[in-house]
Enzyme design. Structure first.
Site, mmCIF file in Angstrom:
data_model
loop_
_atom_site.group_PDB
_atom_site.id
_atom_site.type_symbol
_atom_site.label_atom_id
_atom_site.label_comp_id
_atom_site.label_asym_id
_atom_site.label_seq_id
_atom_site.Cartn_x
_atom_site.Cartn_y
_atom_site.Cartn_z
ATOM 1 N N CYS A 94 44.056 49.835 18.752
ATOM 2 C CA CYS A 94 44.698 48.701 19.578
ATOM 3 C C CYS A 94 46.064 48.452 19.016
ATOM 4 C CB CYS A 94 43.820 47.582 19.591
ATOM 5 S SG CYS A 94 43.343 47.142 18.188
ATOM 6 N N GLU A 153 39.195 40.031 22.515
ATOM 7 C CA GLU A 153 40.344 40.849 21.864
ATOM 8 C C GLU A 153 40.408 42.030 22.727
ATOM 9 O OE1 GLU A 153 42.095 39.336 19.962
ATOM 10 O OE2 GLU A 153 40.694 37.439 20.177
HETATM 11 P P1 NAP Z 1 35.951 48.967 26.968
HETATM 12 O O1 NAP Z 1 35.646 50.099 27.809
HETATM 13 O O2 NAP Z 1 36.444 47.737 27.661
HETATM 14 O O3 NAP Z 1 34.562 48.707 26.288
HETATM 15 C C1 NAP Z 1 34.191 47.726 25.431
HETATM 16 C C2 NAP Z 1 32.864 47.456 25.342
HETATM 17 O O4 NAP Z 1 32.604 46.600 26.837
HETATM 18 C C3 NAP Z 1 31.685 48.524 25.476
HETATM 19 O O5 NAP Z 1 30.742 48.139 24.604
HETATM 20 C C4 NAP Z 1 31.315 48.728 26.851
HETATM 21 O O6 NAP Z 1 30.059 49.287 26.954
HETATM 22 C C5 NAP Z 1 31.442 47.079 27.413
HETATM 23 N N1 NAP Z 1 31.555 46.862 28.909
HETATM 24 C C6 NAP Z 1 31.774 47.974 29.717
HETATM 25 N N2 NAP Z 1 31.755 47.618 30.825
HETATM 26 C C7 NAP Z 1 31.006 46.203 30.890
HETATM 27 C C8 NAP Z 1 30.932 44.970 31.456
HETATM 28 N N3 NAP Z 1 31.182 45.079 32.763
HETATM 29 N N4 NAP Z 1 30.346 43.902 30.984
HETATM 30 C C9 NAP Z 1 30.258 43.850 29.817
HETATM 31 N N5 NAP Z 1 30.468 44.898 28.767
HETATM 32 C C10 NAP Z 1 30.988 45.801 29.262
HETATM 33 O O7 NAP Z 1 36.906 49.559 25.901
HETATM 34 P P2 NAP Z 1 36.798 50.529 24.920
HETATM 35 O O8 NAP Z 1 37.149 51.894 25.532
HETATM 36 O O9 NAP Z 1 35.466 50.643 24.281
HETATM 37 O O10 NAP Z 1 37.819 50.291 23.689
HETATM 38 C C11 NAP Z 1 39.088 50.412 23.806
HETATM 39 C C12 NAP Z 1 39.789 49.341 24.184
HETATM 40 O O11 NAP Z 1 39.471 48.384 23.224
HETATM 41 C C13 NAP Z 1 41.198 49.564 24.123
HETATM 42 O O12 NAP Z 1 41.872 48.658 25.117
HETATM 43 C C14 NAP Z 1 41.820 48.810 22.794
HETATM 44 O O13 NAP Z 1 43.064 48.507 22.715
HETATM 45 C C15 NAP Z 1 40.958 47.609 22.701
HETATM 46 N N6 NAP Z 1 40.781 47.056 21.256
HETATM 47 C C16 NAP Z 1 41.141 46.174 20.897
HETATM 48 C C17 NAP Z 1 41.406 45.462 19.716
HETATM 49 C C18 NAP Z 1 41.593 44.385 19.117
HETATM 50 O O14 NAP Z 1 41.323 43.774 18.062
HETATM 51 N N7 NAP Z 1 42.696 43.537 20.190
HETATM 52 C C19 NAP Z 1 40.415 46.406 18.824
HETATM 53 C C20 NAP Z 1 39.968 47.455 18.976
HETATM 54 C C21 NAP Z 1 39.955 48.011 20.488
HETATM 55 P P3 NAP Z 1 30.069 50.766 27.403
HETATM 56 O O15 NAP Z 1 30.516 51.547 26.203
HETATM 57 O O16 NAP Z 1 28.699 50.940 27.660
HETATM 58 O O17 NAP Z 1 30.856 51.046 28.656
#
Ligand code: NAP
Length: 516
Positions: free
Chosen positions: A322, A288
């Site tokens: 999001c 997501e």
């Molecule tokens: P993110 O930077 O993609 O991080 C999400 C998760 O992925 C974190 O736990 C992060 O860990 C981990 N991660 C980072 N690099 C990774 C890798 N190479 N392999 C596996 N996992 C990895 O996103 P965010 O900044 O936390 O969240 C914001 C984003 O989430 C926005 O784009 C938002 O739109 C989206 N979102 C979507 C929904 C939905 O339902 N569609 C809901 C909420 C948020 P670290 O923190 O350690 O880097």
């Protein structure tokens, strides 16, 4: 077996003095607990590490909310392997109703600790009071909803009967589910994905977001208190960049449940597709991801209400949802009037530390602040007119609520997810043009229309291509069970969290026939 039907957890009314006092007391308690530490939980054992993640207050970055051990690659590998052993030995054979009861018990404990959990998010993620309260309420909803869903899906499911045979279909678990949540709904989404994995009979390896590990650690404590076996829930904080690939690539990982950015989601999708040595299944992923969500307003709408809805959608929790309204698309003949109303309101928003319950608090960290300011520069460079905000505010990672007028649909701030308090106002020639602009990004998460014209609402119902569509209200705040959540296109796999199709994604169906 009989339990009351699911109902959404009510939000706290902070205009009631006792509720306000209770929340202030919870803030004080959480401040008193600052600096608490959690170890990794692997194979049912607390495991320390020589490295730590320090979780800080985004509004006062030198203040440490708590610390967690930081897993190494080796520990991440061990996490998947021990989880698999326990799953294969024990957890996969447990009764779904028994697992559901653990979730119901956890929901009860969360309700008892509700303000403390919300207060944790006030400090760890800079959530204003009601935003934090809604996050905890949503987490409770997920537990209550998925518990009932599992009870519905446990046991033999209905199939067509034929003579001389007994036919049954059962849902069985998959194995080890690596759960990777984002920081922005650090309680709700984290708890939702983790509890869905566990209640369906999988072992969950939870790697929380590095800016939100404390709330996740508290949730794991609650699961354990509720009776979840320690070997079923693995707590594996670590840098996504460092341990993410190890968790995703491991041949014993059966599924990855991810919510986060498009970039990381696509990376996981690609890596999970590769079959490694000793891997005997195709990994399942639910991803997501981001959004570039829009609200369309036409000339028949109440413009004051539209401005209010746009402000809420764009600036609550600093636009870091999001589902946030990052594009306001208005038809030509009301565009100027509406944008003036929005800017007027945005200028009055109070920006301050989340503990004072302002309209807008700090964004999550320095990288986020820098990215948002960079997009504000892009907005100006591409020809948008900055009419409100645009600056950082000293002290913590604050960014002023920012509004751009005269943004064209192809500008970067109209196409790319900023994830901050920036609203791009786009003029549409007419409603046809508005439909085209609405659908004109790679995303498809949430969106809405404010209009009193029935023909337009019906057209938008068919043609607005988003997973969650709203008419005549704000486009955020989906409720578990009521508005199952998930998006189209680059917004993800549309898993519809909080819906009746969700738990099946964590299971596989087994058909059994016995000749009579
Ligand atoms: P993110 O930077 O993609 O991080 C999400 C998760 O992925 C974190 O736990 C992060 O860990 C981990 N991660 C980072 N690099 C990774 C890798 N190479 N392999 C596996 N996992 C990895 O996103 P965010 O900044 O936390 O969240 C914001 C984003 O989430 C926005 O784009 C938002 O739109 C989206 N979102 C979507 C929904 C939905 O339902 N569609 C809901 C909420 C948020 P670290 O923190 O350690 O880097």
């Amino acid at each position: 077996m009989s339990i009351v039907p699911f109902e959404n957890e009510p939000l706290t009314d902070f205009s009631v003095p006792e509720n306000k006092q209770a929340f202030a007391a919870a803030l004080e308690k959480v401040r008193g607990d600052f600096g608490e530490h959690w170890d990794l939980l692997i194979g049912g054992e607390g495991i320390s590490s020589d490295r730590m993640i320090e979780s800080f207050d985004p509004a006062k970055p030198d203040r440490i909310v708590g610390t967690v051990a930081k897993a190494s690659k080796q520990q991440a590998k061990q996490a998947v392997e021990t989880a698999y052993d326990f799953w294969n030995r024990e957890w996969r054979w447990t009764d779904g109703n028994a697992r559901a009861r653990i979730l119901l018990r956890a929901a009860k404990i969360m309700r008892e600790r509700k303000h403390e959990l919300s207060a944790t998010m006030v400090y760890e993620e800079s959530k204003a009071w009601l935003q934090a309260d809604a996050d905890t309420a949503e987490a409770i909803d997920f537990l209550e909803f998925y518990a009932r869903e599992m009870m519905r899906l446990e046991g033999a499911q209905e199939v067509v009967a034929v003579p001389a045979e007994e036919n049954t279909l059962y849902y069985i678990p998959l194995g080890v589910v690596v759960v990777i949540p984002p920081w922005n709904f650090p309680c709700a989404i984290m708890a939702g994905m983790t509890s869905a994995a566990l209640v369906t009979g999988n072992c969950a390896v939870l790697k929380p977001a590095s800016t939100a590990p404390v709330i996740a650690a508290k949730f794991v404590d609650i699961l354990l208190e509720a009776g979840m076996p320690a070997e079923a829930i693995t707590f594996c904080p670590g840098s996504g960049g460092e341990v993410g690939d190890t968790l995703v690539d491991h041949p014993k990982t059966r599924m990855v449940a991810f919510t986060g950015s498009k970039e990381i989601g696509l990376r996981i999708n690609e890596r999970a597709a590769k079959v490694h040595e000793d891997q005997i299944w195709i990994k399942r992923v639910i991803l997501e991801m981001g959004g570039k969500d829009a609200m369309v307003v036409d000339e028949s709408a109440d413009l004051d209400n539209a401005a209010e809805m746009a402000i809420k959608g764009a600036f609550q929790f600093q636009g870091q949802k999001c589902s946030a309204c990052s594009r306001l698309i208005a038809v030509d003949n009301i565009y100027d009037q509406l944008v003036d109303k929005v800017a007027e309101r945005a200028k009055k928003l109070k920006v301050a530390h989340a503990e004072t319950d302002p309209d807008v608090a700090a964004v999550i960290d320095a990288d986020a602040q820098e990215k948002i300011l960079q997009y504000i520069e892009f907005g100006k460079q591409d020809g948008g007119e900055l009419i409100c905000g645009g600056n950082a505010i000293e002290g913590g990672y604050f960014v002023e609520p920012t509004v751009f007028r005269n943004v064209k649909p192809d500008h970067r701030i109209a196409q790319e997810e900023i994830f901050g308090p920036v609203l791009a106002c786009i003029r549409a020639r007419d409603f046809d043009d508005a439909v085209e602009i609405f659908n004109g990004t790679e995303y498809g998460l949430t969106g809405g229309l404010l209009s009193s014209r029935r023909d337009r609402i019906e057209r938008a119902r068919r043609q607005f291509h988003v997973g969650n569509l709203y008419f005549n209200r704000k486009i955020t705040a989906a409720l578990v069970g009521v508005q199952p959540f998930g998006g189209f296109n680059m917004s993800g796999t549309d898993s519809k969290a909080g819906g009746q199709d969700y738990l099946q994604l964590f299971m596989q169906a087994k058909s059994v026939t016995e000749k009579l």
